[in-house]
Design a protein around this motif. Structure first.
Motif, PDB file in Angstrom:
ATOM      1  N   GLU A  64      -1.222 -37.393  54.886  1.00  0.00           N
ATOM      2  CA  GLU A  64      -0.366 -37.115  53.353  1.00  0.00           C
ATOM      3  C   GLU A  64      -0.248 -38.396  52.882  1.00  0.00           C
ATOM      4  N   HIS A  65       0.091 -39.417  53.511  1.00  0.00           N
ATOM      5  CA  HIS A  65       0.495 -41.230  53.088  1.00  0.00           C
ATOM      6  C   HIS A  65      -0.455 -41.831  54.113  1.00  0.00           C
ATOM      7  N   PRO A 156       1.073 -43.143  48.713  1.00  0.00           N
ATOM      8  CA  PRO A 156       1.173 -41.628  47.685  1.00  0.00           C
ATOM      9  C   PRO A 156       0.713 -40.650  48.775  1.00  0.00           C
ATOM     10  N   CYS A 157       1.262 -39.515  48.452  1.00  0.00           N
ATOM     11  CA  CYS A 157       0.861 -38.005  49.208  1.00  0.00           C
ATOM     12  C   CYS A 157      -0.467 -37.161  47.441  1.00  0.00           C
ATOM     13  N   VAL A 188      -2.237 -32.651  49.870  1.00  0.00           N
ATOM     14  CA  VAL A 188      -1.313 -32.568  49.607  1.00  0.00           C
ATOM     15  C   VAL A 188      -0.263 -31.820  50.730  1.00  0.00           C
ATOM     16  N   CYS A 191       5.797 -33.970  51.176  1.00  0.00           N
ATOM     17  CA  CYS A 191       5.523 -35.774  50.478  1.00  0.00           C
ATOM     18  C   CYS A 191       6.822 -36.425  50.273  1.00  0.00           C
ATOM     19  N   GLY A 195       5.692 -42.183  50.661  1.00  0.00           N
ATOM     20  CA  GLY A 195       4.838 -42.278  49.288  1.00  0.00           C
ATOM     21  C   GLY A 195       5.409 -43.769  48.261  1.00  0.00           C
TER      22      GLY A 195
END
Length: 196
Positions: A64-65, A156-157, A188, A191, A195
């Motif tokens: 995600e990050h 950011p995710c 995704v 989140c 992020g």
């Protein structure tokens, strides 16, 4: 009087032409599409100067990050002095309207992130031999010996990014051309607030 002016003008023109022979630089492509020869024309003849071979970049994973990028040194030169990576989001790149370089990349350093990985620092793991690779976690960079960046923190995710890289100059070779650009995205998921 007129002849004196004419002779002076001819002398200046001859001096200008003679000086131009020593400083004229003509870029030409070699047989290898990845290398550029810069030919300096002087009284002693042409002197070609080669570049370090371009690095290749690929994605080895993402979360995600974070996006893991593998950098592989070109052959035969390797990347003995290290390399640099630039990246930005696909949305930012598409929205950018300022001046760009000959590859279409923004010239404004605020429009992208930059990280340098020097191979010339003691204990650096970024002095790559030909075909050798190192993997970097973009969004969770290890700032060890030789590493520095303008962007710290996680990515950011669910966001698409564009990356490019070049190998640093390693005398007598000039810095490499840019690698091909690489598109990759964080996944995704959860989140949260990690992020950017």
């Amino acid at each position: 009087m007129r002849n004196r002016y004419l002779l002076s003008a001819l002398a200046v023109a001859a001096l200008f032409c003679a000086c131009q022979k020593d400083v004229n630089l003509t870029p030409v492509r070699s047989g290898d599409a990845n290398q550029i020869l810069v030919t300096s024309i002087s009284a002693s003849g042409a002197k070609p100067v080669k570049t370090v071979d371009p690095v290749k970049i690929s994605v080895t994973g993402s979360t995600e990050h974070r996006i893991d990028i593998k950098v592989t040194a070109g052959k035969p030169s390797g990347a003995p002095s290290g390399f640099s990576i630039q990246w930005t989001t696909l949305v930012q790149l598409a929205a950018y309207t300022g001046p760009v370089d000959n590859t279409g990349w923004p010239l404004d350093p605020i429009a992208f992130c930059n990280a340098s990985f020097s191979g010339d620092v003691l204990n650096s793991r970024y002095a790559l031999k030909k075909g050798e690779s190192v993997t970097l976690s973009m969004g969770n960079l290890l700032l060890d010996d030789g590493a520095s960046t303008t962007c710290t923190g996680s990515l950011p995710c669910g966001t698409a990014f564009v990356f490019r890289a070049f190998a640093h100059e390693s005398s007598p070779l000039l810095r490499s051309p840019w690698s091909a650009t690489l598109s990759a995205a964080t996944i995704v998921g959860n989140c949260g607030t990690d992020g950017l």
